[in-house]
Design an enzyme around this catalytic site. Structure first.
Site, PDB file in Angstrom:
ATOM      1  N   ASP A  97     -10.823   2.807   4.158  1.00  0.00           N
ATOM      2  CA  ASP A  97     -11.094   1.364   4.055  1.00  0.00           C
ATOM      3  C   ASP A  97     -12.596   1.098   3.920  1.00  0.00           C
ATOM      4  O   ASP A  97     -13.005  -0.005   3.542  1.00  0.00           O
ATOM      5  CB  ASP A  97     -10.617   0.650   5.333  1.00  0.00           C
ATOM      6  CG  ASP A  97      -9.345  -0.146   5.127  1.00  0.00           C
ATOM      7  OD1 ASP A  97      -9.092  -0.564   3.981  1.00  0.00           O
ATOM      8  OD2 ASP A  97      -8.617  -0.359   6.109  1.00  0.00           O
ATOM      9  N   LYS A 112       0.834  -1.208   0.000  1.00  0.00           N
ATOM     10  CA  LYS A 112       0.000   0.000   0.000  1.00  0.00           C
ATOM     11  C   LYS A 112       0.876   1.267   0.000  1.00  0.00           C
ATOM     12  O   LYS A 112       0.632   2.199  -0.768  1.00  0.00           O
ATOM     13  CB  LYS A 112      -0.936  -0.012   1.228  1.00  0.00           C
ATOM     14  CG  LYS A 112      -2.036  -1.070   1.122  1.00  0.00           C
ATOM     15  CD  LYS A 112      -2.829  -1.266   2.415  1.00  0.00           C
ATOM     16  CE  LYS A 112      -3.813  -2.422   2.255  1.00  0.00           C
ATOM     17  NZ  LYS A 112      -4.613  -2.704   3.460  1.00  0.00           N
ATOM     18  N   GLN A 118      -4.457  -1.582   9.790  1.00  0.00           N
ATOM     19  CA  GLN A 118      -4.432  -2.902   9.162  1.00  0.00           C
ATOM     20  C   GLN A 118      -4.988  -3.959  10.128  1.00  0.00           C
ATOM     21  O   GLN A 118      -4.617  -4.007  11.297  1.00  0.00           O
ATOM     22  CB  GLN A 118      -2.995  -3.252   8.740  1.00  0.00           C
ATOM     23  CG  GLN A 118      -2.865  -4.522   7.928  1.00  0.00           C
ATOM     24  CD  GLN A 118      -3.503  -4.441   6.534  1.00  0.00           C
ATOM     25  OE1 GLN A 118      -3.699  -3.361   5.976  1.00  0.00           O
ATOM     26  NE2 GLN A 118      -3.839  -5.589   5.963  1.00  0.00           N
TER      27      GLN A 118
HETATM   28  N1  GUN Z   1      -6.856  -6.943   6.401  1.00  0.00           N
HETATM   29  C1  GUN Z   1      -7.158  -7.670   5.299  1.00  0.00           C
HETATM   30  N2  GUN Z   1      -7.651  -6.866   4.328  1.00  0.00           N
HETATM   31  C2  GUN Z   1      -7.647  -5.611   4.833  1.00  0.00           C
HETATM   32  C3  GUN Z   1      -8.030  -4.346   4.299  1.00  0.00           C
HETATM   33  O1  GUN Z   1      -8.508  -4.202   3.166  1.00  0.00           O
HETATM   34  N3  GUN Z   1      -7.858  -3.284   5.134  1.00  0.00           N
HETATM   35  C4  GUN Z   1      -7.378  -3.407   6.400  1.00  0.00           C
HETATM   36  N4  GUN Z   1      -7.276  -2.312   7.148  1.00  0.00           N
HETATM   37  N5  GUN Z   1      -7.014  -4.572   6.916  1.00  0.00           N
HETATM   38  C5  GUN Z   1      -7.146  -5.670   6.133  1.00  0.00           C
END
Ligand code: GUN
Length: 294
Positions: free
Chosen positions: A119, A52, A96
């Site tokens: 998100d 990311k 995350q």
């Molecule tokens: N864990 C697995 N997929 C995601 C996501 O798209 N965003 C976040 N914050 N955590 C995750």
């Protein structure tokens, strides 16, 4: 069979985003700023967050990675969220998941300002999604919709079967595929661990979206000819022949299912890269809103 190439499509979307960022900056505006919060040492989470942050650099965003030890208190993490909510330089941020067991994911998610929740996990944003109001769509479902759209896949009137009811993929995906929108208008079946006969359901799918987290769960005998397959799973399976000691497997037994599918996403290189660009799209949207650009 046509491969749905998420790596290629995500590259195209990144070029579009980078162009928009350049236009904003050239006109004296500010480049979008995404902050990623990473707690602990989970290998997969580190990989995702790394990707990311790297992608932000590729499109001209500012990015910040905040790393905390796994034993950070819930209170301290909530304080960090509050600081990010109030930091005018931050357009959007993510925490995350998963978080260590002693921290409530719901409490942390609810503490995030919905206007910075790129998100799309905050209850306010999920509620707006259900009501078809403008919002940040959850990144993985948003990425899948973009893939279906860019590959010209007809969804109207089709039977979409979703396997897995997670809050971040399966459940929102089932809602989005039934919406009255270009990608949508499906009849949707949402299957989960209590579904009596999963195979009977998957065999009825015109579009099959699998987000279960069980390597190679879907086999060729579970799908009909011509099915469109979207594989969200990405599991690390021990593999001594690989330098890193594991192979990445989707939820679908790719080689045999691909022979029956009209379209299929690979793992890796399918849904994963689209999740990242969706996050970038949401962050760009937030930055534009905050600068009064439409
Ligand atoms: N864990 C697995 N997929 C995601 C996501 O798209 N965003 C976040 N914050 N955590 C995750």
């Amino acid at each position: 069979m046509q491969l749905i190439d998420g790596k290629k499509t995500s590259g195209e979307v990144k070029i579009e985003i980078a162009k928009e960022v350049k236009e904003i900056v050239d006109k004296g505006g500010k480049a979008p700023h995404l902050v990623a919060v990473l707690v602990g040492e989970d290998g997969a989470s580190k990989t995702y967050v790394g990707s990311k942050v790297r992608s932000c650099e590729e499109v001209g965003f500012k990015s910040t990675l905040l790393k905390f030890d796994a034993d950070i208190s819930e209170e301290k993490l909530l304080e960090t969220v509050e600081q990010l909510n109030n930091d005018d330089d931050v357009d959007g941020f993510i925490v995350q998941l998963p978080l260590p067991k002693h921290i409530s994911e719901l409490k942390v998610t609810e503490a995030i300002d919905p206007n910075k929740d790129v998100d799309g996990f905050h209850p306010t944003n999920l509620g707006k999604m259900v009501l078809d109001l403008p919002t940040f769509l959850p990144a993985t479902p948003f990425g899948i919709i973009q893939l279906l759209e860019r590959y010209g896949i007809e969804t109207s009137g089709k039977h979409c079967v979703v396997v897995g009811r997670s809050h971040i993929v399966g459940t929102p995906m089932s809602i989005l595929m039934a919406r009255k929108t270009k990608i949508g208008n499906c009849t949707v079946t949402l299957t989960h661990s209590r579904t009596k006969d999963i195979k009977a359901e998957t065999l009825r799918a015109d579009i099959l979206i699998v987000a279960l987290g069980r390597a190679e769960f879907v086999t060729a005998d579970m799908v009909k000819d011509g099915v469109v397959v979207i594989d969200v799973g990405i599991t690390r399976v021990p593999d001594a022949s690989k330098k890193r000691g594991y192979a990445l497997k989707g939820d679908v037994k790719f080689d045999e299912v691909a022979e029956k599918a009209s379209f299929i996403t690979p793992v890796p290189g399918g849904v994963g890269p689209m999740t990242v660009v969706s996050l970038l799209k949401n962050t760009l949207l937030s930055a534009k809103r905050r600068q009064g650009i439409n």
